[in-house]
Design an enzyme around this catalytic site. Sequence first.
Site, mmCIF file in Angstrom:
data_model
loop_
_atom_site.group_PDB
_atom_site.id
_atom_site.type_symbol
_atom_site.label_atom_id
_atom_site.label_comp_id
_atom_site.label_asym_id
_atom_site.label_seq_id
_atom_site.Cartn_x
_atom_site.Cartn_y
_atom_site.Cartn_z
ATOM 1 C CE1 TYR A 71 36.517 -10.010 3.257
ATOM 2 C CE2 TYR A 71 35.093 -11.480 4.518
ATOM 3 C CZ TYR A 71 36.354 -10.970 4.247
ATOM 4 O OH TYR A 71 37.434 -11.410 4.958
ATOM 5 C CG ASN A 128 45.516 -4.150 2.607
ATOM 6 O OD1 ASN A 128 46.118 -3.298 1.961
ATOM 7 N ND2 ASN A 128 45.068 -3.968 3.844
ATOM 8 C CB CYS A 168 41.990 -5.641 4.854
ATOM 9 S SG CYS A 168 43.572 -6.226 5.435
ATOM 10 C CG HIS A 169 42.134 -4.948 10.995
ATOM 11 N ND1 HIS A 169 43.026 -4.055 10.410
ATOM 12 C CD2 HIS A 169 41.555 -4.255 12.008
ATOM 13 C CE1 HIS A 169 42.986 -2.900 11.057
ATOM 14 N NE2 HIS A 169 42.093 -2.989 12.027
ATOM 15 C CD GLU A 211 40.797 -1.185 14.766
ATOM 16 O OE1 GLU A 211 39.608 -1.070 14.398
ATOM 17 O OE2 GLU A 211 41.766 -1.161 13.988
#
Lengths: 202, 171
Positions: A141, A164, A172-173, A199
């Site tokens: 963040y 979001n 945002c993950h 990912e």
Amino acid sequence: MTNDSTPTDLLDRLAAPTDLTGLHRLLELRAAQEGLLDVAYRTLDTPVGPLLLAATPSGLVRVAYEREGFDAVLADLATRIGSRVLLAPQQLDPAAHQLEEYFAGSRSRFELPLDHSLSSGFRGRVHAYLPQIAYGRTESYGEVAAHLGNPRAVRAVGTACATNPLPVVVPCHRVLRSDGSLGGYLGGTAAKTALLELEHAA
Amino acid sequence: MPRRDYPVMSMQQPFEHTVTEHGPTVARVVRAVLGPGPDADDAWSETFLAALRAWPDLPEDTNVQAWLVRVAHRKAIDVTRGAARRAVPTDTLPERRATTGLPGSGEPDLWAAVAALPERQRLSLAYHYLGGLRHTETAELIGGTPAAVRRAAADGLRTLRQTLAPEGASR
């Protein structure tokens, strides 16, 4: 079928439930052609649960997790964007297709027109920045805040991520706490973990 | 519509709810008026397209079902006129269309009996019993007095009952 027909029976038979799927599909197509829809939506089953996808004529405007309550999300869209909100899956075919590829591990970035009208101010700047965090990478963040030229706005970045309107598509993950722990996620921490594992594995 | 002079507020509920809630009613009404088939399907779509166009300007206190049934009546007339223009000369009455195999057209005997009713009986019955309009509202749509409309609806229902429950039925 019975011949034993009181008027009530008759009216019940005339009012028997009918399948309106075909009629609804025709309405979706004509309404979209004539530009009568404020928001088209559909749901999509994914490894992180059903997602609600909603688009305006400008682009994808909302992705929602089931825990947000699809009815509540649609009511909110009707209030904030316009009440001509219609289930119209075909209008979301490209978004659904790209999400399916993403969850299959074969797509690392989304190429979809996005409607950012639900994001404004600093939150909007955060949402616009997030796609720059590459697939498979994460930032804290604090790093996001610093990238936006406002290194003390860590909490504001957290709030922006929590609100979001386009989760998964706007990643945002990929934002974690500075100690590497997960942080919150509007789709739940299990969903956040699943996306990050997907990912990293790809 | 008389309410058009009122200050208007947007209808804020997602339109999909309206289709879910009132779509079946409008389908019954247009099928009763036009017979199940492509014309009824056209009238249904045109009704909800008209509703989408009007939606942001409809007053909050609109009785949506009654409003939709009145629109459906006008769209059914439009479809009938369009069909008349397209029609090849034939001795067959337009409401006696084939229904086999079309979705929602189960009970072909019942729908055939509805189609065979005189027009005023069919409309009075459809708008009141299927569409939920008061007889006075139907009278405003199709002309005549509310009492005459009430009689026509009752006569239509009786005719249907006689057609579909022949001698020897238990009631």
